[in-house]
Design an enzyme around this catalytic site. Sequence first.
Site, PDB file in Angstrom:
ATOM      1  N   LYS A  90     100.473 -33.328 -65.645  1.00  0.00           N
ATOM      2  CA  LYS A  90     101.669 -32.515 -65.462  1.00  0.00           C
ATOM      3  C   LYS A  90     102.717 -33.018 -66.443  1.00  0.00           C
ATOM      4  O   LYS A  90     102.364 -33.516 -67.498  1.00  0.00           O
ATOM      5  CB  LYS A  90     102.174 -32.565 -64.029  1.00  0.00           C
ATOM      6  CG  LYS A  90     101.548 -33.634 -63.123  1.00  0.00           C
ATOM      7  CD  LYS A  90     102.046 -33.499 -61.734  1.00  0.00           C
ATOM      8  CE  LYS A  90     102.163 -34.837 -61.064  1.00  0.00           C
ATOM      9  NZ  LYS A  90     101.067 -35.170 -60.196  1.00  0.00           N
ATOM     10  N   THR A 122      86.136 -33.237 -70.112  1.00  0.00           N
ATOM     11  CA  THR A 122      86.182 -32.572 -68.808  1.00  0.00           C
ATOM     12  C   THR A 122      84.980 -32.996 -68.004  1.00  0.00           C
ATOM     13  O   THR A 122      83.846 -32.944 -68.490  1.00  0.00           O
ATOM     14  CB  THR A 122      86.191 -31.041 -68.905  1.00  0.00           C
ATOM     15  OG1 THR A 122      85.649 -30.513 -67.673  1.00  0.00           O
ATOM     16  CG2 THR A 122      85.350 -30.501 -70.030  1.00  0.00           C
ATOM     17  N   ASP A 125      83.979 -31.475 -65.472  1.00  0.00           N
ATOM     18  CA  ASP A 125      83.308 -30.245 -65.043  1.00  0.00           C
ATOM     19  C   ASP A 125      82.319 -29.728 -66.086  1.00  0.00           C
ATOM     20  O   ASP A 125      81.511 -28.858 -65.807  1.00  0.00           O
ATOM     21  CB  ASP A 125      84.338 -29.140 -64.755  1.00  0.00           C
ATOM     22  CG  ASP A 125      85.215 -29.462 -63.552  1.00  0.00           C
ATOM     23  OD1 ASP A 125      84.977 -30.476 -62.893  1.00  0.00           O
ATOM     24  OD2 ASP A 125      86.156 -28.687 -63.287  1.00  0.00           O
ATOM     25  N   ARG A 177      69.261 -32.490 -39.454  1.00  0.00           N
ATOM     26  CA  ARG A 177      70.513 -31.759 -39.653  1.00  0.00           C
ATOM     27  C   ARG A 177      70.567 -31.016 -40.983  1.00  0.00           C
ATOM     28  O   ARG A 177      69.811 -31.309 -41.902  1.00  0.00           O
ATOM     29  CB  ARG A 177      71.685 -32.755 -39.660  1.00  0.00           C
ATOM     30  CG  ARG A 177      72.120 -33.200 -38.294  1.00  0.00           C
ATOM     31  CD  ARG A 177      73.181 -34.270 -38.418  1.00  0.00           C
ATOM     32  NE  ARG A 177      73.726 -34.606 -37.113  1.00  0.00           N
ATOM     33  CZ  ARG A 177      74.415 -35.704 -36.857  1.00  0.00           C
ATOM     34  NH1 ARG A 177      74.661 -36.576 -37.807  1.00  0.00           N
ATOM     35  NH2 ARG A 177      74.873 -35.932 -35.639  1.00  0.00           N
ATOM     36  N   GLY A 218      83.988 -29.033 -59.577  1.00  0.00           N
ATOM     37  CA  GLY A 218      83.555 -27.878 -60.358  1.00  0.00           C
ATOM     38  C   GLY A 218      84.478 -26.732 -60.029  1.00  0.00           C
ATOM     39  O   GLY A 218      84.256 -25.967 -59.100  1.00  0.00           O
ATOM     40  N   GLU A 267      83.249 -27.023 -55.474  1.00  0.00           N
ATOM     41  CA  GLU A 267      84.564 -26.771 -54.849  1.00  0.00           C
ATOM     42  C   GLU A 267      85.135 -25.395 -55.209  1.00  0.00           C
ATOM     43  O   GLU A 267      85.924 -24.827 -54.467  1.00  0.00           O
ATOM     44  CB  GLU A 267      85.557 -27.849 -55.281  1.00  0.00           C
ATOM     45  CG  GLU A 267      85.784 -27.838 -56.793  1.00  0.00           C
ATOM     46  CD  GLU A 267      86.731 -28.900 -57.317  1.00  0.00           C
ATOM     47  OE1 GLU A 267      87.298 -29.651 -56.524  1.00  0.00           O
ATOM     48  OE2 GLU A 267      86.884 -28.956 -58.549  1.00  0.00           O
ATOM     49  N   HIS A 298      87.159 -37.416 -55.601  1.00  0.00           N
ATOM     50  CA  HIS A 298      87.407 -38.243 -56.789  1.00  0.00           C
ATOM     51  C   HIS A 298      86.443 -39.409 -56.944  1.00  0.00           C
ATOM     52  O   HIS A 298      86.508 -40.101 -57.967  1.00  0.00           O
ATOM     53  CB  HIS A 298      88.866 -38.715 -56.786  1.00  0.00           C
ATOM     54  CG  HIS A 298      89.815 -37.577 -57.030  1.00  0.00           C
ATOM     55  ND1 HIS A 298      90.133 -36.677 -56.052  1.00  0.00           N
ATOM     56  CD2 HIS A 298      90.450 -37.174 -58.156  1.00  0.00           C
ATOM     57  CE1 HIS A 298      90.948 -35.760 -56.548  1.00  0.00           C
ATOM     58  NE2 HIS A 298      91.162 -36.037 -57.827  1.00  0.00           N
ATOM     59  N   ARG A 304      84.917 -39.013 -60.134  1.00  0.00           N
ATOM     60  CA  ARG A 304      85.678 -39.279 -61.364  1.00  0.00           C
ATOM     61  C   ARG A 304      85.892 -40.769 -61.609  1.00  0.00           C
ATOM     62  O   ARG A 304      86.251 -41.171 -62.717  1.00  0.00           O
ATOM     63  CB  ARG A 304      87.038 -38.575 -61.288  1.00  0.00           C
ATOM     64  CG  ARG A 304      86.968 -37.069 -61.363  1.00  0.00           C
ATOM     65  CD  ARG A 304      87.978 -36.479 -62.320  1.00  0.00           C
ATOM     66  NE  ARG A 304      89.292 -36.998 -62.199  1.00  0.00           N
ATOM     67  CZ  ARG A 304      90.383 -36.304 -61.870  1.00  0.00           C
ATOM     68  NH1 ARG A 304      90.259 -35.019 -61.600  1.00  0.00           N
ATOM     69  NH2 ARG A 304      91.556 -36.856 -61.836  1.00  0.00           N
TER      70      ARG A 304
HETATM   71  O1  F6P Z   1      89.077 -30.254 -63.774  1.00  0.00           O
HETATM   72  C1  F6P Z   1      88.563 -31.467 -63.384  1.00  0.00           C
HETATM   73  C2  F6P Z   1      88.793 -31.694 -61.917  1.00  0.00           C
HETATM   74  O2  F6P Z   1      88.158 -32.905 -61.583  1.00  0.00           O
HETATM   75  C3  F6P Z   1      88.319 -30.568 -61.015  1.00  0.00           C
HETATM   76  O3  F6P Z   1      86.952 -30.567 -60.801  1.00  0.00           O
HETATM   77  C4  F6P Z   1      89.165 -30.795 -59.801  1.00  0.00           C
HETATM   78  O4  F6P Z   1      89.405 -29.587 -59.127  1.00  0.00           O
HETATM   79  C5  F6P Z   1      90.435 -31.304 -60.362  1.00  0.00           C
HETATM   80  O5  F6P Z   1      90.155 -31.852 -61.618  1.00  0.00           O
HETATM   81  C6  F6P Z   1      91.098 -32.342 -59.500  1.00  0.00           C
HETATM   82  O6  F6P Z   1      92.336 -32.641 -60.057  1.00  0.00           O
HETATM   83  P1  F6P Z   1      93.324 -33.706 -59.457  1.00  0.00           P
HETATM   84  O7  F6P Z   1      92.861 -35.051 -59.954  1.00  0.00           O
HETATM   85  O8  F6P Z   1      94.644 -33.315 -60.034  1.00  0.00           O
HETATM   86  O9  F6P Z   1      93.275 -33.627 -57.974  1.00  0.00           O
END
Ligand code: F6P
Length: 358
Positions: A73, A136, A138, A173, A181, A233, A282, A285
């Site tokens: 941002k 990215t 994604d 289950r 994504g 997502e 996350h 990530r």
């Molecule tokens: O665009 C990459 C991404 O990891 C998406 O998959 C996810 O919706 C978004 O970023 C999450 O962003 P933030 O870290 O701002 O929550």
Amino acid sequence: MKIGILNSGGDCPGLNAVIHGVVGAADQLGWEVIGFRDGFEGLLPPGDYCVLKPENTIDILKLGGTILGSSNKGHFAAKIGNGNIAEVPSEIVAKAKRTMDQLGINALVVVGGDGSLTTGLQLYREGWPIVGVPKTIDNDLGATAMTFGFNSAVETVVDSLDRLHTTAASHKRVMVLEVMGRHAGWIALWGGIAGGANVILLPEIPFDLDKISKFIKQRDAQGHHSTLVVVAEGASMPNGGGVVTLDANCGGEVRLGGIGEQVAKSLQKLTGKETRACTLGHLQRGGAPTSLDRILGVRFGVMAVKLAEQGQFGRMVSYQSYHVGSVPIEEAVHQLRLVEPEGELVQAARAIGICFGN
Ligand code: F6P
């Protein structure tokens, strides 16, 4: 000569590998590297930056995240929601340019996704010496077949599915795993196939819950009492509810999350089977990059320095057919690379019995 580098947008494993590649290649040329902190924000006066040398970046290759920090941002956000693009205001550009000039930066490497590269493109068109590096998790950026970070995310999904398999089987289950994504289902598709998912739900393929329920009941009748569902997502519920929005992020883009819970609730109702949802978020990530992402990151960094050395500004590093090259930044932005609903990969998944709910 001086080369600047910044990381912008959401982080992902492999960013430090890019920095490692840039610093190593620049050092060979006798160039100085300036790392700007928190994305483009680090360019604003008085400037928030550090000098990056081989000796102070020696151990970063294996680290997740980015030692420079990132921001999606702030003053340079190109996306203002609903896919709309905003120009960075001229007074902000002018302030940032003063920092570039004072430091004597000859090339600026922008490591970012669609939004950040859109900002990079604007700056290039205003005369800045910009080189882009695609980033990215994604894996949906146009004009590059792969970005670093994606493979690490897929590994996390696969590891999670391996764990979910055993608990799902023990309790007979249905387990629903929600993965990242936003627009494209690459993480769900690759992670789902490699992790042995039975159902994969993507933003690109509208699904029908009755069909999935029938598929799960059939599996039950065949003696397969547990089912693993992976949902991206950004997939939408069939009732027109659309993508689930948690809240609006200050950067403009909505935050996604919750589709997994919705799918799980509906499937429990329709199948009568106990169903649980789990959101990876996350975790995908964070953490150390896989060796593939380290290598890709280093190669991208080295290529970025090469482009800078050759004065090839306005171009983005790109990976195609095992080769790292470059393309004009404008080819990469605003055209996302989505999963082809009837492409070879989806067909291969269908051939081994995976259900896409359509
Ligand atoms: O665009 C990459 C991404 O990891 C998406 O998959 C996810 O919706 C978004 O970023 C999450 O962003 P933030 O870290 O701002 O929550």
